[in-house]
Motif scaffolding. Structure first.
Motif, PDB file in Angstrom:
ATOM      1  N   ILE A   1      37.334  21.026  -6.581  1.00 19.55           N
ATOM      2  CA  ILE A   1      37.760  22.231  -6.399  1.00 19.55           C
ATOM      3  C   ILE A   1      38.877  22.736  -7.395  1.00 19.55           C
ATOM      4  N   ASP A   2      39.751  21.767  -7.613  1.00 14.43           N
ATOM      5  CA  ASP A   2      40.882  21.886  -8.664  1.00 14.43           C
ATOM      6  C   ASP A   2      40.319  22.051 -10.101  1.00 14.43           C
ATOM      7  N   LEU A   3      39.403  21.208 -10.213  1.00  7.99           N
ATOM      8  CA  LEU A   3      38.900  21.227 -11.553  1.00  7.99           C
ATOM      9  C   LEU A   3      38.396  22.710 -12.016  1.00  7.99           C
ATOM     10  N   GLU A   4      37.452  23.131 -10.853  1.00 12.95           N
ATOM     11  CA  GLU A   4      36.936  24.515 -10.920  1.00 12.95           C
ATOM     12  C   GLU A   4      38.009  25.537 -11.310  1.00 12.95           C
ATOM     13  N   GLN A   5      38.851  25.371 -10.470  1.00 14.68           N
ATOM     14  CA  GLN A   5      39.832  26.410 -10.749  1.00 14.68           C
ATOM     15  C   GLN A   5      40.695  26.683 -12.040  1.00 14.68           C
ATOM     16  N   ILE A   6      40.790  25.318 -12.722  1.00 11.77           N
ATOM     17  CA  ILE A   6      41.340  25.197 -13.744  1.00 11.77           C
ATOM     18  C   ILE A   6      40.259  25.820 -14.973  1.00 11.77           C
ATOM     19  N   ARG A   7      38.996  25.413 -14.786  1.00  9.92           N
ATOM     20  CA  ARG A   7      38.071  25.860 -15.693  1.00  9.92           C
ATOM     21  C   ARG A   7      38.085  27.314 -15.619  1.00  9.92           C
ATOM     22  N   LYS A   8      38.383  28.043 -14.673  1.00 10.69           N
ATOM     23  CA  LYS A   8      38.754  29.605 -14.573  1.00 10.69           C
ATOM     24  C   LYS A   8      39.730  29.968 -15.165  1.00 10.69           C
ATOM     25  N   GLY A   9      40.781  29.069 -15.566  1.00  8.05           N
ATOM     26  CA  GLY A   9      41.784  29.536 -16.202  1.00  8.05           C
ATOM     27  C   GLY A   9      43.341  29.530 -15.379  1.00  8.05           C
ATOM     28  N   LYS A  10      43.249  28.962 -14.200  1.00 10.13           N
ATOM     29  CA  LYS A  10      44.276  28.953 -13.225  1.00 10.13           C
ATOM     30  C   LYS A  10      45.282  27.714 -13.706  1.00 10.13           C
ATOM     31  N   ASP A  11      46.521  28.083 -14.187  1.00  8.04           N
ATOM     32  CA  ASP A  11      47.369  26.949 -14.209  1.00  8.04           C
ATOM     33  C   ASP A  11      47.994  26.521 -12.864  1.00  8.04           C
ATOM     34  N   TYR A  12      48.491  25.143 -12.854  1.00  2.00           N
ATOM     35  CA  TYR A  12      48.940  24.828 -11.850  1.00  2.00           C
ATOM     36  C   TYR A  12      50.491  23.935 -12.161  1.00  2.00           C
ATOM     37  N   THR A  13      51.409  24.243 -11.062  1.00  4.14           N
ATOM     38  CA  THR A  13      52.594  23.377 -11.362  1.00  4.14           C
ATOM     39  C   THR A  13      53.166  23.092  -9.744  1.00  4.14           C
ATOM     40  N   GLY A  14      53.370  21.906  -9.561  1.00  5.85           N
ATOM     41  CA  GLY A  14      53.792  21.562  -8.004  1.00  5.85           C
ATOM     42  C   GLY A  14      53.963  20.093  -7.867  1.00  5.85           C
ATOM     43  N   HIS A  15      54.359  19.504  -6.815  1.00  9.18           N
ATOM     44  CA  HIS A  15      54.581  18.130  -6.486  1.00  9.18           C
ATOM     45  C   HIS A  15      53.305  17.546  -5.787  1.00  9.18           C
ATOM     46  N   TRP A  16      53.112  16.209  -6.142  1.00  9.16           N
ATOM     47  CA  TRP A  16      51.937  15.633  -5.700  1.00  9.16           C
ATOM     48  C   TRP A  16      52.100  14.254  -5.739  1.00  9.16           C
ATOM     49  N   GLN A  17      51.196  13.390  -5.144  1.00  6.51           N
ATOM     50  CA  GLN A  17      51.376  12.030  -4.994  1.00  6.51           C
ATOM     51  C   GLN A  17      50.374  11.083  -5.763  1.00  6.51           C
ATOM     52  N   GLY A  18      50.969  10.221  -6.818  1.00  6.70           N
ATOM     53  CA  GLY A  18      50.424   9.517  -7.572  1.00  6.70           C
ATOM     54  C   GLY A  18      50.427   8.025  -7.079  1.00  6.70           C
ATOM     55  N   ARG A  19      49.829   7.290  -7.668  1.00  7.01           N
ATOM     56  CA  ARG A  19      49.865   5.837  -7.521  1.00  7.01           C
ATOM     57  C   ARG A  19      49.931   5.051  -8.866  1.00  7.01           C
ATOM     58  N   ARG A  20      50.911   4.004  -9.199  1.00  9.66           N
ATOM     59  CA  ARG A  20      50.811   3.372 -10.420  1.00  9.66           C
ATOM     60  C   ARG A  20      49.819   2.169 -10.216  1.00  9.66           C
ATOM     61  N   LYS A  21      49.472   1.392 -11.465  1.00  9.66           N
ATOM     62  CA  LYS A  21      48.533   0.442 -11.416  1.00  9.66           C
ATOM     63  C   LYS A  21      49.108  -0.399 -10.705  1.00  9.66           C
ATOM     64  N   ASP A  22      50.354  -0.829 -10.466  1.00  4.17           N
ATOM     65  CA  ASP A  22      50.741  -2.003  -9.601  1.00  4.17           C
ATOM     66  C   ASP A  22      50.702  -1.729  -7.777  1.00  4.17           C
ATOM     67  N   GLY A  23      50.162  -0.255  -7.620  1.00  6.58           N
ATOM     68  CA  GLY A  23      49.968   0.076  -6.548  1.00  6.58           C
ATOM     69  C   GLY A  23      51.062   0.850  -5.822  1.00  6.58           C
ATOM     70  N   THR A  24      52.255   0.903  -6.600  1.00  4.58           N
ATOM     71  CA  THR A  24      53.558   1.758  -5.932  1.00  4.58           C
ATOM     72  C   THR A  24      53.084   3.097  -5.777  1.00  4.58           C
ATOM     73  N   ARG A  25      53.746   3.632  -5.069  1.00  5.60           N
ATOM     74  CA  ARG A  25      53.591   5.064  -4.668  1.00  5.60           C
ATOM     75  C   ARG A  25      54.503   5.860  -5.812  1.00  5.60           C
ATOM     76  N   LEU A  26      53.795   7.039  -6.275  1.00  4.84           N
ATOM     77  CA  LEU A  26      54.662   7.704  -7.622  1.00  4.84           C
ATOM     78  C   LEU A  26      54.485   9.250  -7.062  1.00  4.84           C
ATOM     79  N   PRO A  27      55.642   9.778  -6.595  1.00  8.23           N
ATOM     80  CA  PRO A  27      55.821  11.321  -6.485  1.00  8.23           C
ATOM     81  C   PRO A  27      56.119  11.819  -7.908  1.00  8.23           C
ATOM     82  N   LEU A  28      55.240  12.892  -8.030  1.00  8.44           N
ATOM     83  CA  LEU A  28      55.410  13.509  -9.357  1.00  8.44           C
ATOM     84  C   LEU A  28      55.543  15.090  -9.131  1.00  8.44           C
ATOM     85  N   LEU A  29      56.306  15.580 -10.260  1.00  6.50           N
ATOM     86  CA  LEU A  29      56.126  17.017 -10.658  1.00  6.50           C
ATOM     87  C   LEU A  29      55.082  17.260 -11.609  1.00  6.50           C
ATOM     88  N   ALA A  30      54.047  18.010 -11.452  1.00  6.30           N
ATOM     89  CA  ALA A  30      52.972  18.014 -12.368  1.00  6.30           C
ATOM     90  C   ALA A  30      52.757  19.331 -12.756  1.00  6.30           C
TER      91      ALA A  30
END
Length: 271
Positions: free
Chosen positions: A204-233
């Motif tokens: 869904i997000d990819l489709e929104q980006i294809r339509k030209g919608k930019d995004y800025t916000g907070h979300w959760q990622g994960r590093r290679k070692d498995g640790t939690r990674l909160p991000l501003l993206a």
């Protein structure tokens, strides 16, 4: 008186060029440990003496130039790779050696038909050179029509995906942030970085980006070692010279604990 043969003629002694450098100023430990470290480097590494003769070459150099180290060690670098004396590489190499100064720059090599990012470090017995092939990056700059000073900032995590969601560019900042190398991530989808994000939501997000919608916000990622990674993206679309959307670029920054505690959760999701 006993007969003595003719007196042997003495010749000046010329020390044989060493096949490996002591590498006194690279790391710590034994020479073998330092050499093993240099062989594991992703960059091509070359060491030359004050006479511009190769004293050390790692395996990345062999792959890059298509020559074995036995063909190069002890040879003059400018004899093997003759380039004009007014070229940037030639001038900077001599400047680094003569003035004992560190230099970083990019250079196109016409014989290899490649672009390189080079870092020159003088030392007591010569010059160390770290060389990274950035030809694909240069081609991507031209294709994507993105300002290089913004797009390729190695201090930021920058990830580029095509319209199919495949990662086509992954910079050093992304490697530092997530722990994956470019070789591990190119061709993968960002879903590997965000296991908490469901595939349906990613689509869904990819489709929104294809339509030209930019995004800025907070979300959760994960590093290679498995640790939690909160991000501003921040995610923006990329267009070619004809204004056709050809992909998306994501800039990511880790959110520190204090920032995270005050962050407002967004319903949007990143690549």
């Amino acid at each position: 008186m006993p007969h003595r043969g003719p007196k042997k003629q003495k010749f000046p002694h010329h020390p044989r060029t060493r096949k490996t450098s002591a590498l006194k100023y690279v790391g710590h430990g034994t020479d073998q440990e330092r050499a093993a470290l240099l062989e594991r480097l992703p960059d091509a590494f070359v060491s030359v003496d004050p006479h511009w003769q190769f004293t050390y070459i790692n395996r990345q150099v062999e792959a890059l130039v298509g020559k074995g180290r036995e063909e190069l060690l002890g040879r003059n670098v400018w004899d093997i790779f003759p380039i004009p004396a007014d070229s940037l590489l030639y001038r900077n190499a001599h400047k680094a050696m003569d003035m004992q100064t560190t230099l970083e720059f990019t250079q196109f090599h016409p014989l290899l038909n490649k672009w390189f990012a080079l870092r020159l470090y003088p030392f007591q017995d010569g010059l160390y050179t770290f060389c990274q092939d950035i030809t694909e990056r240069k081609h991507a700059e031209e294709l994507l029509q993105v300002p290089a000073k913004t797009f390729w900032d190695v201090n930021k995590s920058m990830i580029v995906t095509d319209l199919q969601g495949k990662i086509i560019y992954w910079n050093e900042g992304a490697s530092r942030l997530f722990g994956y190398t470019a070789e591990e991530m190119l061709g993968q989808t960002p879903a590997l970085l965000y296991p908490e994000l469901e595939k349906d939501q990613l689509a869904i997000d990819l489709e929104q980006i294809r339509k030209g919608k930019d995004y800025t916000g907070h979300w959760q990622g994960r590093r290679k070692d498995g640790t939690r990674l909160p991000l501003l993206a921040s995610v923006s679309i990329i267009k070619d010279s004809s204004e056709k959307i050809i992909g998306a670029i994501a800039a990511n920054r880790e959110i520190r604990e204090r920032e995270e505690s005050t962050a407002v959760e967004s319903d949007n999701h990143l690549l």
